[in-house]
Write an enzyme that holds these catalytic residues in place. Structure first.
Site, short mmCIF file in Angstrom:
data_model
loop_
_atom_site.label_atom_id
_atom_site.label_comp_id
_atom_site.label_asym_id
_atom_site.label_seq_id
_atom_site.Cartn_x
_atom_site.Cartn_y
_atom_site.Cartn_z
CG HIS A 140 -2.29 -0.86 1.04
ND1 HIS A 140 -2.23 -2.15 1.10
CD2 HIS A 140 -3.47 -0.50 0.84
CE1 HIS A 140 -3.12 -2.54 0.73
NE2 HIS A 140 -4.34 -1.65 0.86
CG HIS A 264 -10.63 -4.69 -3.19
ND1 HIS A 264 -10.63 -3.40 -3.34
CD2 HIS A 264 -10.54 -5.37 -1.87
CE1 HIS A 264 -10.66 -3.13 -1.90
NE2 HIS A 264 -10.50 -4.04 -1.34
CD GLU A 316 -12.57 -5.77 1.83
OE1 GLU A 316 -13.07 -5.43 2.91
OE2 GLU A 316 -11.40 -5.19 1.09
CB CYS A 334 -14.68 2.73 0.10
SG CYS A 334 -14.00 3.35 1.41
CB CYS A 412 -10.89 2.60 4.09
SG CYS A 412 -12.35 1.28 3.84
CB CYS A 413 -16.09 3.27 4.95
SG CYS A 413 -16.03 2.05 4.03
#
Lengths: 637, 637
Positions: A140, A264, A316, A334, A412-413
């Protein structure tokens, strides 16, 4: 081929109304709360350590030993970035020197955590510098860089301050050096940097940013086994992601040959957003053609009626065409935000209302449902059916929570919702030299670069008259006709205008200061039906009023939604605005039937049904009244 | 409290008719094929190595080094056991010296693989003797022992040969010594040995078998952390099963306190079968009460209309009440076989037709669907909805295959179907000193211990007259009234008998040689409905004729089943027997509607529907005509 572009976020000033109230909530509740979380100042909430990570990374850069100083997910830095971005957008509407000071302070800490060579990532800087760039699959680094670039551009756009912008330009240069100049192979495990580099390019004019975005898009999937080779070269992992799951990481083919949305879903739409932006910036027809197919793959075959995407918790991810289970949906908040980004970039390439329709559907339904009405809790996952005792409980439904939990380990959301709502003006309005575009109906003042200034007054999405007053300037205006609005009329200064629609946009060739444009939209409640290919929705209908998809909750229906079905030939469905209900909403009442209860699992006699009035509320308001059943789709008979 | 018992398998001799044809198929196709597979003689089929494992284990017992001589799953031995059991039952109907010789040969090999101390398991004997009994969680030693005990009992019952019986008595003594006498803690990861020990006890009168069965049932879940402690003590694993998943292994509580059917559904019903058998043998009311609750948990809340159980592939397990997804169902063939075992044992404790109803539902639908009509291919998983492109393809549907594959690596279901069909007489008929019980209607000759001999003639399950002719003897007869049969009449020698029903059984107090008992069942096609708690079946109906649940396949409906719905008020549904169709069946035609096709994912106008005739075939015949859509439940309107 860029037909027009998003307006600058600071050129939309929301005032009273639905959007304003959401933006105010972001400012008053979400931003302060998330700031406190980033600083580990909220009791009872899992430690975030985001700011502490930056502080420790700065120590590491200065040569101190802080190897145990990192805490959190490998992408923890991005929480800070998304918070800055949200704060930056919010400042455009709500100037706030205190908040700006906080942002500046955080930016100072981020800048201090940047290595001399431009590298910036607390996980690797703190834990092990040697591991940099050795795990693009899971690390990431490019994802975090991307979010920080977006934050930098946002803060620069709204405040003119360029400290973070320079940090991120230096960071981009570092990445360019490593991956292009020095020729190290690789592309992001989690796409995001592509769309961010495009923004950074436009904010700075730095050609290398454009080149780097193009590089990542061009090389993706060309060597589809890159991740496998990467895994073989290293002796460490984050989670041990499957390097050969090409679908998951959208790496099975060069992107120009990808036509089905796979894997994803957040990664997918972030990638497609970058692709669409690059395509329009560089007039890359082949890339644009792939984007169109991917957009159709999503919106024609893989999208929930709520604008949710991602049918499964496994990865996801997208699954296959028409597989849209309601109860086990993933439909990450997201992902719908990312779908808005993608739709908005597609819209820039072609003013076609289908893009605005999707943006609106995703925003007013899944994105807003992601946040509790008080701004304090969030859903990652947005199912279309909830049954207490099953949802969140059965092993297959663990992810589908029936009520919003607090802050997540993977956060994250929440900040994504904040930045999306705070910047909604960019998605609502667009422009080019000749034309002002109205994609979404958002109350407030819109200043176009052309000098045209409009003021929008509307009770949208609950009222269906939208007035645009021309405050300054003159010019051409294009107004999207929503797909759900079978009636659509425009008056200028009270005089009905002859329709002039192209691809769902009504073009008003010339409006001038003092003119009042009134848009009349369809105010009728509609039933919406899924294609028979969608097995989960067989024989069912959902309700929609304006852009709002409705759901039926136990709270309004004697606690038992599963026994309900809509009457195919019921009376017109209607409702009144109630300012006291769920933050102000219209509850609908529809004719239907309630099946009598049975004590048997199966019966040979059809259970008797009694006529009843079914109460429905907008999907975005669901789950705000405790545990209960919820369904978007009900059988119709 | 044992009210009656299953008849001996050799006391039912099937003749012409539905059951006979299936038993003949088992004899002609399944048994020879599976024998060849066990011996690795089938080209193109994955190596089984079952017989080779026994040969190598015998070498190991003799002291030879064959550490690499094992191949297959840890429970590979059970394939041989289930094959012997099926062959044994088959010999009762079809005497066959050649087959008997093969069984004897295999038994010799098995006997040779038994260690001096009575231990018998090729995996541990070949690979590492020291690991015996150190992994009850995953090792399947007791599971394999149980199946071999069942095989031994079956072969003894039908042939009188006791070589394997003695081997397994010695094995049982070994297990008793280790786990009872020496007091090593433990209970089976995969229940099975309990029900087998009960059979072995009855066949041999060996009290220790009863004690051992009781021991396993009594200790289960008392120390619920036994598996965790076991894991800590060893340095090896098979798969690394989660030792703290109490639900999965039915070990969270003592079994007398377990009231919800949980976890791996085959393990569950095998356990409950052993519990029910022990309860009735030992008059254990508390244990029986738990069994009743568990039976209700399954059949009142967790069972598909096809008699399938196990709603999820995750752990091949039960989930929660009323969670019965059709498309992602697991509904393993073996689990429905186990449910028949459980129902049959419950029936012995109480002649209540609800047990026979479940047995019949499981058998005629899921169990038979497990096997292709030609006996050559098998389903493990029996979904109630199949959509090509989704089923077997989407990551969430990988387990739901749309067509039967060949032999599996884990070959549990095929031989299980074989032994179940070959021994169906045990489940169809029961007896005690005073009464002959008719649970299922199976054509053939039934000889009760009382001297009563009945001959059954019927076209069941396609015809609804069942005649029982009394060939010899006299006595009391009890006949189950199926739940689906709203009409039910009995004539003796053409004279209508006054109904005398108790708990769903019609008692005929005295019949004698020469009497003809004629049972008339309801021949009307019924629609069946699920409770509104079953979200997956909202607004839907299924068809049932006799015990056969129907499904709608693409092959009969222009390839498009998803567009179909039943008419709530259609004409009576009917069909004619067609001996050329699907091995001889009745296809039903029902009034319904076909929705017109839409190119859009969602529409605001309801798609027009055209009246149409919907063709349905029995669920057990599905998937025999290539890839296509299939649905058991269709919306009704």
């Amino acid at each position: 081929m860029k037909t027009h572009r998003q307006i600058d976020v600071k050129n939309f000033e929301s005032r009273e109304g639905f959007i304003y109230r959401y933006q105010k909530l972001i400012k008053d509740v979400v931003i302060p709360y998330q700031y406190a979380v980033l600083h580990d100042q909220v009791e009872g909430v899992e430690k975030s350590h985001v700011v502490a990570n930056f502080e420790n990374a700065a120590r590491a850069v200065r040569g101190e030993d802080v190897r145990d100083g990192f805490y959190g997910m490998v992408f923890q830095d991005s929480d800070a970035a998304k918070w800055i971005e949200a704060a930056a957008y919010s400042l455009a509407t709500f100037p706030d020197p205190e908040l700006e000071k906080k942002v500046d302070g955080l930016i100072d800490k981020i800048a201090a955590a940047q290595d001399e060579d431009g590298y910036l990532n607390t996980y690797f800087t703190i834990k092990d510098k040697e591991k940099r760039w050795t795990n693009l699959l899971e690390g990431h680094e490019l994802y975090c860089a991307g979010h920080m670039m977006e934050a930098a551009v946002a803060y620069y756009e709204t405040t003119g301050k360029d400290k973070l912008l320079k940090v991120m330009q230096k960071n981009a240069a570092h990445i360019y050096r490593h991956l292009v100049t020095e020729g190290h192979e690789g592309y992001p495990g989690h796409p995001e940097v592509e769309l961010a580099l495009m923004k950074l390019y436009r904010a700075t004019g730095d050609q290398k940013c454009l080149e780097l975005a193009k590089h990542f898009i061009d090389v993706r999937g060309v060597n589809r086994d890159f991740y496998k080779q990467e895994v073989e070269k290293r002796d460490w992992k984050v989670w041990g992601n499957d390097a050969s799951d090409y679908d998951y990481q959208q790496s099975g083919k060069p992107v120009r040959e990808q036509f089905d949305a796979t894997g994803h879903s957040v990664r997918a739409v972030y990638l497609y957003t970058g692709m669409a932006d690059l395509a329009s910036e560089t007039e890359d027809q082949e890339l644009l053609a792939a984007c169109k197919k991917l957009f159709e793959s999503i919106t024609d075959r893989r999208m929930y009626v709520t604008g949710g995407i991602g049918s499964t918790v496994l990865g996801e991810a997208f699954t296959v065409d028409y597989n849209l289970p309601n109860d086990t949906a993933y439909a990450e908040t997201c992902a719908s935000i990312g779908l808005m980004f993608f739709a908005s970039r597609m819209l820039e390439t072609e003013a076609d209302s289908k893009y605005g329709d999707v943006m609106e559907r995703a925003f007013y339904n899944t994105v807003l449902a992601g946040m509790q009405l008080d701004g304090k809790k969030f859903f990652y996952v947005n199912p279309l059916e909830v049954i207490p005792g099953v949802s969140g409980v059965a092993v297959t439904h663990k992810h589908d929570l029936p009520v919003r939990p607090g802050w997540y380990t993977c956060a994250c959301c929440p900040p994504n919702v904040a930045r999306c709502i705070a910047s909604i003006g960019k998605y609502a309005y667009g422009e080019n030299e000749t034309t002002a575009y109205i994609h979404l109906f958002a109350e407030g003042k819109i200043s176009f670069e052309s000098g045209l200034v409009l003021e929008c007054e509307t009770g949208y999405p609950y009222e269906f008259k939208v007035a645009y007053r021309v405050i300054e300037g003159s010019g051409r205006v294009a107004i999207r006709r929503p797909d759900w609005s079978s009636k659509f009329g425009i008056c200028i200064n009270g005089v009905q205008v002859q329709e002039q629609c192209e691809k769902g946009y009504w073009y008003l060739d010339y409006v001038k200061e003092g003119d009042v444009i009134e848009v009349s939209l369809d105010d009728r409640v509609k039933k919406i039906y899924a294609s028979s290919r969608v097995a989960s929705d067989s024989g069912c209908a959902a309700l929609q009023r304006g852009p709002l998809v409705y759901c039926v909750e136990g709270a309004d229906n004697d606690g038992d939604v599963l026994a309900l079905s809509y009457a195919e030939k019921g009376a017109a469905i209607a409702g009144e605005y109630d300012s006291a209900l769920l933050g102000g909403t219209v509850m609908l009442t529809a004719d239907g039937y309630r099946s009598q209860k049975s004590t048997s699992l199966y019966t040979y006699e059809k259970l008797k049904t009694d006529p009843c009035a079914i109460k429905a509320v907008p999907y975005y308001t669901w789950g705000n009244r405790g545990l209960g059943e919820m369904r978007v789709w009900l059988p119709e008979k």
